[in-house]
Design a protein around this motif. Sequence first.
Motif, mmCIF file in Angstrom:
data_model
loop_
_atom_site.group_PDB
_atom_site.id
_atom_site.type_symbol
_atom_site.label_atom_id
_atom_site.label_comp_id
_atom_site.label_asym_id
_atom_site.label_seq_id
_atom_site.Cartn_x
_atom_site.Cartn_y
_atom_site.Cartn_z
ATOM 1 N N ARG A 99 4.693 -21.664 8.378
ATOM 2 C CA ARG A 99 5.102 -22.165 7.063
ATOM 3 C C ARG A 99 3.878 -22.304 6.176
ATOM 4 N N TYR A 100 4.043 -21.894 4.922
ATOM 5 C CA TYR A 100 2.967 -22.049 3.936
ATOM 6 C C TYR A 100 3.509 -22.857 2.763
ATOM 7 N N ARG A 101 2.753 -23.889 2.384
ATOM 8 C CA ARG A 101 3.166 -24.779 1.293
ATOM 9 C C ARG A 101 2.309 -24.534 0.051
ATOM 10 N N VAL A 102 2.982 -24.312 -1.057
ATOM 11 C CA VAL A 102 2.309 -24.135 -2.344
ATOM 12 C C VAL A 102 2.730 -25.270 -3.264
ATOM 13 N N LEU A 103 1.764 -25.957 -3.840
ATOM 14 C CA LEU A 103 2.038 -26.962 -4.862
ATOM 15 C C LEU A 103 2.018 -26.254 -6.211
ATOM 16 N N ASN A 104 3.187 -26.028 -6.775
ATOM 17 C CA ASN A 104 3.294 -25.291 -8.031
ATOM 18 C C ASN A 104 3.338 -26.272 -9.200
ATOM 19 N N TRP A 109 -1.659 -25.383 -1.102
ATOM 20 C CA TRP A 109 -2.462 -24.601 -2.033
ATOM 21 C C TRP A 109 -1.906 -24.885 -3.421
ATOM 22 N N GLN A 110 -2.710 -25.467 -4.272
ATOM 23 C CA GLN A 110 -2.249 -25.788 -5.614
ATOM 24 C C GLN A 110 -2.371 -24.569 -6.519
ATOM 25 N N VAL A 111 -1.229 -24.136 -7.051
ATOM 26 C CA VAL A 111 -1.174 -23.020 -7.998
ATOM 27 C C VAL A 111 -0.519 -23.557 -9.266
ATOM 28 N N PRO A 112 -1.282 -23.846 -10.300
ATOM 29 C CA PRO A 112 -0.716 -24.487 -11.495
ATOM 30 C C PRO A 112 0.166 -23.581 -12.343
ATOM 31 N N GLU A 113 -0.073 -22.252 -12.320
ATOM 32 C CA GLU A 113 0.728 -21.330 -13.134
ATOM 33 C C GLU A 113 2.190 -21.312 -12.658
ATOM 34 N N LYS A 114 3.112 -21.162 -13.573
ATOM 35 C CA LYS A 114 4.521 -21.090 -13.219
ATOM 36 C C LYS A 114 4.777 -19.845 -12.375
ATOM 37 N N LEU A 115 5.466 -20.011 -11.268
ATOM 38 C CA LEU A 115 5.732 -18.902 -10.355
ATOM 39 C C LEU A 115 7.203 -18.502 -10.406
ATOM 40 N N VAL A 133 10.086 -17.429 -8.527
ATOM 41 C CA VAL A 133 10.560 -17.415 -7.138
ATOM 42 C C VAL A 133 11.432 -16.197 -6.871
ATOM 43 N N GLN A 134 12.258 -15.818 -7.820
ATOM 44 C CA GLN A 134 13.132 -14.664 -7.637
ATOM 45 C C GLN A 134 12.323 -13.383 -7.420
ATOM 46 N N ALA A 135 11.242 -13.215 -8.169
ATOM 47 C CA ALA A 135 10.394 -12.026 -8.006
ATOM 48 C C ALA A 135 9.717 -12.033 -6.638
ATOM 49 N N MET A 136 9.285 -13.205 -6.190
ATOM 50 C CA MET A 136 8.634 -13.298 -4.872
ATOM 51 C C MET A 136 9.628 -13.016 -3.760
ATOM 52 N N CYS A 137 10.864 -13.476 -3.919
ATOM 53 C CA CYS A 137 11.893 -13.190 -2.913
ATOM 54 C C CYS A 137 12.173 -11.689 -2.830
ATOM 55 N N LYS A 138 12.196 -11.027 -3.973
ATOM 56 C CA LYS A 138 12.435 -9.584 -3.974
ATOM 57 C C LYS A 138 11.286 -8.848 -3.300
ATOM 58 N N ALA A 139 10.050 -9.278 -3.593
ATOM 59 C CA ALA A 139 8.880 -8.667 -2.951
ATOM 60 C C ALA A 139 8.932 -8.878 -1.448
ATOM 61 N N ALA A 140 9.311 -10.085 -1.039
ATOM 62 C CA ALA A 140 9.384 -10.412 0.390
ATOM 63 C C ALA A 140 10.394 -9.538 1.111
ATOM 64 N N SER A 141 11.474 -9.161 0.424
ATOM 65 C CA SER A 141 12.507 -8.339 1.072
ATOM 66 C C SER A 141 11.962 -6.976 1.491
ATOM 67 N N GLU A 185 0.615 -13.384 -6.359
ATOM 68 C CA GLU A 185 0.333 -12.477 -7.484
ATOM 69 C C GLU A 185 1.626 -11.964 -8.102
ATOM 70 N N THR A 186 2.599 -11.697 -7.250
ATOM 71 C CA THR A 186 3.905 -11.251 -7.752
ATOM 72 C C THR A 186 4.580 -12.374 -8.521
ATOM 73 N N GLY A 187 4.488 -13.589 -7.997
ATOM 74 C CA GLY A 187 5.079 -14.741 -8.675
ATOM 75 C C GLY A 187 4.453 -15.017 -10.024
ATOM 76 N N LYS A 188 3.179 -14.655 -10.165
ATOM 77 C CA LYS A 188 2.475 -14.806 -11.452
ATOM 78 C C LYS A 188 2.745 -13.621 -12.375
ATOM 79 N N LYS A 189 3.477 -12.622 -11.849
ATOM 80 C CA LYS A 189 3.806 -11.394 -12.581
ATOM 81 C C LYS A 189 2.572 -10.533 -12.842
#
Length: 266
Positions: free
Chosen positions: A133-138, A151-157, A159-167, A227-231
């Motif tokens: 499991r990996y936890r990101v603080l968005n 891992w703190q990532v302040p930029e809006k991510l 999630v739908q794009a990351m799910c598609k990439a993960a598939s 990176e995908t979540g950040k577009k």
Amino acid sequence: MRNFKIVLQYEGTRYKGWQKQGGTNAGRREDAESSDSSFLETNAKEYTIQGKLERLLSRIAGEPVEIHGSGRTDAGVHAYGQVASFHMDTKLTAEALMEKINSYLPEDIAVISIEEVPDRFHARLGAKGKTYRYRVLNSSVPHIFERRYVWQVPEKLDVQAMCKAASYLEGTHDFKAFTSTKKGKKSTVRTIEAIEIVRCGDEIHFTFRGNGFLFHMVRILMGTLIETGKKNRRPEEMPAILESGLRENAGPLAPACGLALMEVSY
């Protein structure tokens, strides 16, 4: 000689990972026979989970004991369900041995279960799958008391794009592009059974289930998904990255602090 299987948890922040460093022998006899209560700290270079456990078990047994983990975790990576096995000649019951081990371990390592297993059981060779499991603080607002585990990532991510990439990354693939290993004769083909991405308040949890993971594989997958979540890249790029086999085509290495080994299956 009896064979024991243990499940342990540890906070990896101050350790150099699971595996003891080359050239040292954590189970050497002089450590086993030490009467100093600080024997776990005798070798500053050997600040690893495996090294500490071997010194402790060797002291209890009065002779060198070698312990095998289900796999290596990197420096700074945590574990909720690491599995290890070792042979030891002892008259202690499994419960008494667990109590003795935990009485000496530092507060950031604990054995949560122990059982005697058949002689042929081996924690690494017998492992069939692992869950990380990996936890990101968005959020732009830090979580002070969780800073060692996210891992703190302040930029809006997205999630739908990351799910598609993960598939595109699920299934059986050659993950050569997603490992830091430069050379090697071992296969880089692995099967990822599932990548689950769930937003939990201002955190996003990524769960990876597979039959095995290469060196830095989950952390590079994470860097690519973020990176995908950040577009900054498109989900549809994943097949080409896999096909290329080139590390430079994948994303950056995510910090170790957000990663935890959750479970090992046999």
